[in-house]
Write a protein that holds these residues in place. Structure first.
Motif, mmCIF file in Angstrom:
data_model
loop_
_atom_site.group_PDB
_atom_site.id
_atom_site.type_symbol
_atom_site.label_atom_id
_atom_site.label_comp_id
_atom_site.label_asym_id
_atom_site.label_seq_id
_atom_site.Cartn_x
_atom_site.Cartn_y
_atom_site.Cartn_z
ATOM 1 N N TYR A 166 -7.896 -3.998 -1.108
ATOM 2 C CA TYR A 166 -7.793 -2.788 -0.003
ATOM 3 C C TYR A 166 -8.608 -2.046 0.258
ATOM 4 O O TYR A 166 -9.264 -1.937 -0.532
ATOM 5 C CB TYR A 166 -5.846 -2.106 -0.403
ATOM 6 C CG TYR A 166 -4.618 -2.171 -0.820
ATOM 7 C CD1 TYR A 166 -4.139 -2.311 0.604
ATOM 8 C CD2 TYR A 166 -4.223 -2.913 -1.522
ATOM 9 C CE1 TYR A 166 -2.785 -2.971 0.837
ATOM 10 C CE2 TYR A 166 -2.842 -4.321 -1.419
ATOM 11 C CZ TYR A 166 -2.476 -3.720 -0.639
ATOM 12 O OH TYR A 166 -1.031 -4.366 -0.545
ATOM 13 N N ASN A 180 -4.863 4.200 -5.604
ATOM 14 C CA ASN A 180 -4.458 3.240 -5.429
ATOM 15 C C ASN A 180 -5.636 2.484 -6.902
ATOM 16 O O ASN A 180 -7.109 2.660 -6.735
ATOM 17 C CB ASN A 180 -6.025 1.574 -4.199
ATOM 18 C CG ASN A 180 -5.786 0.509 -4.323
ATOM 19 O OD1 ASN A 180 -5.782 0.185 -4.926
ATOM 20 N ND2 ASN A 180 -6.044 -0.176 -3.113
ATOM 21 N N TYR A 186 0.975 -1.155 0.211
ATOM 22 C CA TYR A 186 -0.203 -0.197 0.011
ATOM 23 C C TYR A 186 1.063 1.037 -0.393
ATOM 24 O O TYR A 186 1.470 1.415 0.851
ATOM 25 C CB TYR A 186 -1.505 -0.102 1.259
ATOM 26 C CG TYR A 186 -1.642 1.081 1.451
ATOM 27 C CD1 TYR A 186 -2.454 1.232 0.658
ATOM 28 C CD2 TYR A 186 -1.324 2.103 2.181
ATOM 29 C CE1 TYR A 186 -3.152 2.544 -0.026
ATOM 30 C CE2 TYR A 186 -1.821 2.906 2.240
ATOM 31 C CZ TYR A 186 -2.374 3.856 1.469
ATOM 32 O OH TYR A 186 -3.483 4.922 1.793
#
Length: 195
Positions: free
Chosen positions: A188, A175, A169
């Motif tokens: 995530y 993302n 991450y």
């Protein structure tokens, strides 16, 4: 020193063909964390697991990291005598056309000359320059745009051929890997991992 790491720290997905791991934060590869023996053992064990419990015979590919995190990751891997190459997608290089002054003005101390050269010569990922098939393990930033059809297909083929990918991450960019991860039962969510 406080970090941005939250729990859970690791999620895994695997079958006979592939192994995927997701870490909750790229800071695991920063010197703040990696210099602790437990953390470096943890990361080395993940890398070995991703490589089907075999020692690496090819350099790790660091894919899609911003310069800030790429330097930390490269430095930590180099300190552990792990060979690596760095690469970014063509879209990353379009947004970042100029080389950063960071590279020119910083004191870079790498143990392995090949790692230093690989860090300084970050390559654009395309079929003519670098092939992910030439690696056993990829460390991939969540900010990497791997959903472009040609790149996605390369990552899918890499996994089908026994490759392992560790996603980390990265908080400084959106993302872009969740759609890919969902195919493998991972994602995530709000800066944390879910399985």
């Amino acid at each position: 020193e406080p970090t941005d790491i939250s729990l859970p720290v690791l999620s895994l997905s695997c079958n006979n063909d592939f192994k995927i791991a997701c870490l909750s934060h790229v800071q695991f590869l920063s010197s703040i964390c990696f210099d602790f023996e437990d953390t470096s053992i943890f990361i080395n064990n993940i890398i070995q697991w991703l490589n089907h419990d075999e020692l690496l015979s090819k350099p790790i590919l660091l894919y899609g990291f911003t310069e800030r995190f790429r330097f930390e990751a490269c430095h930590s891997l180099d300190k552990s005598n792990i060979l690596f190459k760095t690469a970014n997608s063509p879209s990353y290089h379009k947004c970042n056309k100029s080389k950063s002054l960071f590279r020119k003005n910083s004191q870079i101390n790498f143990n392995n000359r090949e790692n230093l050269d690989n860090f300084l010569n970050d390559e654009t990922y395309d079929d003519n320059i670098i092939s992910i098939e030439n690696h056993e393990v990829i460390l991939c930033s969540t900010s990497s745009d791997i959903m472009q059809p040609s790149i996605r297909q390369k990552f899918v083929s890499f996994l089908k051929n026994g490759g392992g990918i560790l996603f980390l991450y990265t908080p400084d960019s959106p993302n872009k890997v969740n759609k890919f991860l969902l195919d493998y039962g991972l994602s995530y969510s709000n800066c944390t991992l879910s399985t």
